[in-house]
Design an enzyme around this catalytic site. Structure first.
Site, PDB file in Angstrom:
ATOM      1  N   HIS A  75      -6.292   5.248 -62.336  1.00  0.00           N
ATOM      2  CA  HIS A  75      -7.292   4.367 -63.102  1.00  0.00           C
ATOM      3  C   HIS A  75      -6.963   4.015 -64.416  1.00  0.00           C
ATOM      4  CE1 HIS A  75      -9.543   6.562 -59.916  1.00  0.00           C
ATOM      5  NE2 HIS A  75     -10.488   5.565 -59.937  1.00  0.00           N
ATOM      6  N   HIS A  76      -5.525   3.674 -64.574  1.00  0.00           N
ATOM      7  CA  HIS A  76      -5.159   3.401 -65.879  1.00  0.00           C
ATOM      8  C   HIS A  76      -5.473   2.023 -66.169  1.00  0.00           C
ATOM      9  CE1 HIS A  76      -2.148   1.752 -63.238  1.00  0.00           C
ATOM     10  NE2 HIS A  76      -1.854   0.919 -64.180  1.00  0.00           N
ATOM     11  N   ASP A 110       2.589  -7.154 -63.027  1.00  0.00           N
ATOM     12  CA  ASP A 110       1.598  -7.351 -63.835  1.00  0.00           C
ATOM     13  C   ASP A 110       0.198  -7.897 -63.403  1.00  0.00           C
ATOM     14  OD1 ASP A 110       3.244  -6.737 -66.121  1.00  0.00           O
ATOM     15  OD2 ASP A 110       4.323  -8.714 -65.896  1.00  0.00           O
ATOM     16  N   LYS A 117      -6.271   2.453 -51.572  1.00  0.00           N
ATOM     17  CA  LYS A 117      -5.884   2.432 -50.370  1.00  0.00           C
ATOM     18  C   LYS A 117      -6.930   3.109 -49.464  1.00  0.00           C
ATOM     19  CE  LYS A 117      -2.693   0.286 -48.116  1.00  0.00           C
ATOM     20  NZ  LYS A 117      -1.888  -0.837 -48.790  1.00  0.00           N
ATOM     21  N   SER A 373      -4.699 -11.761 -54.346  1.00  0.00           N
ATOM     22  CA  SER A 373      -6.138 -11.270 -54.529  1.00  0.00           C
ATOM     23  C   SER A 373      -6.409 -11.179 -55.820  1.00  0.00           C
ATOM     24  CB  SER A 373      -5.906  -9.752 -54.161  1.00  0.00           C
ATOM     25  OG  SER A 373      -5.959  -9.475 -52.434  1.00  0.00           O
TER      26      SER A 373
HETATM   27  N1  GLU Z   1      -2.762  -4.777 -48.445  1.00  0.00           N
HETATM   28  C1  GLU Z   1      -2.104  -5.586 -49.388  1.00  0.00           C
HETATM   29  C2  GLU Z   1      -0.736  -4.637 -49.758  1.00  0.00           C
HETATM   30  O1  GLU Z   1      -0.851  -3.529 -49.385  1.00  0.00           O
HETATM   31  C3  GLU Z   1      -2.864  -6.093 -50.142  1.00  0.00           C
HETATM   32  C4  GLU Z   1      -3.836  -5.474 -51.142  1.00  0.00           C
HETATM   33  C5  GLU Z   1      -4.723  -6.222 -52.007  1.00  0.00           C
HETATM   34  O2  GLU Z   1      -4.497  -7.532 -52.037  1.00  0.00           O
HETATM   35  O3  GLU Z   1      -5.590  -5.792 -52.740  1.00  0.00           O
HETATM   36  O4  GLU Z   1      -0.366  -4.905 -50.781  1.00  0.00           O
END
Ligand code: GLU
Length: 484
Positions: A75-76, A110, A117, A373
């Site tokens: 959580h940094h 960055d 996960k 993302s």
């Molecule tokens: N599941 C992808 C990864 O392992 C994408 C994670 C994301 O976009 O938050 O990097």
């Protein structure tokens, strides 16, 4: 779906487990830094993990109890970020390991997120669409009740066995249960474009893999050291996995004039040293249910065997633990580009280090997905599509410059030439162009940083990538004043 090759057991190799293996790589890199032990322990630890069991109704009316997890490693930075995978092999150790890799990955490129996960223990192929929707919605509900999802808390994304369809269900469920939240769209990324997704996210991981490999091949001295010519052109590539990551990486590498000589999938592999057309192979597989029998190729029984083919670049793009002590001595590639998360076990890594070869590590190479993302999350929070405000303005601006030049050099120009120039030069970037440019810049810059660390500390690329992550995360803890 992010990948489709059969799951391998990452833990089979070692009593360390997958998380233990990630931590071993961490420790090796940490030894090259001078951060306090407490800081290093805090970075390494997995902060929270939740396990749930929930009932879902199958189409035949029976009830099945399904198990799911979500781990938040660090959580940094907040929110935490990372995909959700659907695979029978999902377990606590895997979720912790993959969430840790997310923390390091985000730091390296960055992207201002902590790592997370999630996973649900199912083989998605055994469920109908309606059943998958019920599972996804119930899983989201469980996450929300436990405060493991939200635009500023924890933001899931696709991973093995999930894709934009699942992300749309997650977003819709979160919207239904939450109070009116203007930023609710940003609770998950990898959504369909019509539902808050960003153009270019689907191919982002594969596109990033391409940029990373291209960068690696661009350094003349590095390539000479490996006995290779600089540049990607004409390099022989073998790729394992034609899921979302593997397919786009293969397709874009082919466009970049690499020679795709081997492709592996669940059912086995095909090999043709004169080069394969990725789209033709995919079309053939769709029609025939297998890549075997594709015209003019040599069929190989198993996906694993393809990893041992002679080639310049081997791209494992499926699941973890596919290169083990058993097959590492037989790997003939000069560059292994880790498009999947954790495809090489730590023990196999030791064997590969003895060879004249280069490993482009997963924590860097597959960071394209989370990078885009981040762009999607920013788009959702800003409530405006990238380029929407500026595109027309950029076009007009370039046109104005051209017309001014035209006035200065009037006799050389005519309207037809002017028209053509306006068309070619006055191009305003759309969302996909901006996303791609942002991704290219991110991958190029991060490669340069890791390479510099590698040279300075005389370590391999993986250790250098971990050092980069550790320095950056330690830096943000220090800035927060937690460890003065
Ligand atoms: N599941 C992808 C990864 O392992 C994408 C994670 C994301 O976009 O938050 O990097």
């Amino acid at each position: 779906m992010e990948a489709t090759t059969a799951p391998a057991n990452a833990q089979a190799e070692s009593s360390l487990g997958f998380f233990g293996q990630v931590n071993r790589m961490f420790d090796e890199a940490a030894a090259h830094t001078d951060h306090a032990r407490g800081v290093l322990h805090q970075i390494r630890a997995c902060d929270n993990i939740v396990r749930m069991e929930f009932p879902i109704k199958r189409d035949d009316g029976t009830i099945q109890v399904v198990r799911g997890y979500r781990g938040e490693h660090s959580h940094h930075m907040q929110p935490t970020k990372g995909g959700i995978r659907y695979a029978p092999s999902v377990n606590v150790d895997e979720v912790m390991a993959l969430s840790a890799l997310m923390s390091y990955k985000c730091a390296i490129v960055d992207v201002p997120f902590g790592g997370a996960k999630g996973g649900v223990c199912i083989d998605a192929r055994n469920y109908s669409q309606a059943e998958l929707e019920r599972i996804t919605r119930r899983y989201t509900f469980e996450l929300a009740r436990k405060d493991y999802i939200g635009p500023g808390t924890d933001v899931p994304a696709p991973d093995y066995g999930t894709g934009e369809r699942e992300m749309a269900w997650i977003m819709d469920t979160f919207n239904q249960i939450g109070d009116e939240d203007l930023n609710a769209l940003a609770c998950v990324t990898g959504k369909p474009v019509g539902q808050g997704g960003v153009r270019g996210r689907t191919e982002a991981t594969g596109q990033g893999v391409y940029y990373g490999i291209r960068e690696a091949c661009s350094y003349e001295e590095d390539m000479r050291r490996l006995g290779l010519e600089p540049g990607l052109e004409g390099k022989d590539v073998v790729i394992q996995g034609l899921g979302n990551v593997g397919y786009h990486a293969a397709r874009i590498l082919e466009q970049g004039n690499a020679n795709i000589i081997g492709i592996a999938e669940i059912e086995g592999a095909i090999y043709d040293p004169s080069g394969l057309s990725v789209d033709d192979v995919v079309a053939y597989r769709e029609e025939n249910g297998s890549i075997h029998g594709f015209p003019g190729v040599r069929n190989i029984d198993t996906s694993a065997k393809a990893l041992e083919l002679p080639c310049d670049i081997l791209v494992p793009a499926a699941l973890e633990g596919v290169i083990t002590t058993e097959n590492a001595p037989s790997i003939q590639a000069t560059i292994v580009a880790e498009a999947a998360n954790g495809p090489i076990t730590t023990q196999a890594d030791e064997i590969l280090k003895e060879k004249t070869m280069m490993i482009i590590p997963d924590v860097y190479l597959n960071a394209g997905g989370v990078t885009v993302s981040y762009f999607e999350w920013l788009r959702n929070l800003s409530h405006v599509r990238h380029g929407r405000m500026s595109r027309r303005f950029e076009e007009r601006n370039a046109e104005r410059i051209l017309r001014a030049v035209d006035e200065l050099t009037a006799e050389d120009f005519n309207e037809e030439l002017m028209g053509r120039l306006v068309e070619q030069v006055s191009f305003g970037a759309g969302e996909r162009d901006l996303v791609r440019a942002g991704l290219e810049d991110t991958m190029t810059h991060a490669y340069g940083e890791i390479r510099e660390i590698r040279e300075e500390k005389n370590v391999d690329m993986r250790t250098a990538a971990f050092i980069s992550a550790i320095d950056k995360i330690a830096g943000s803890y220090e800035q927060m004043g937690i460890f003065p």
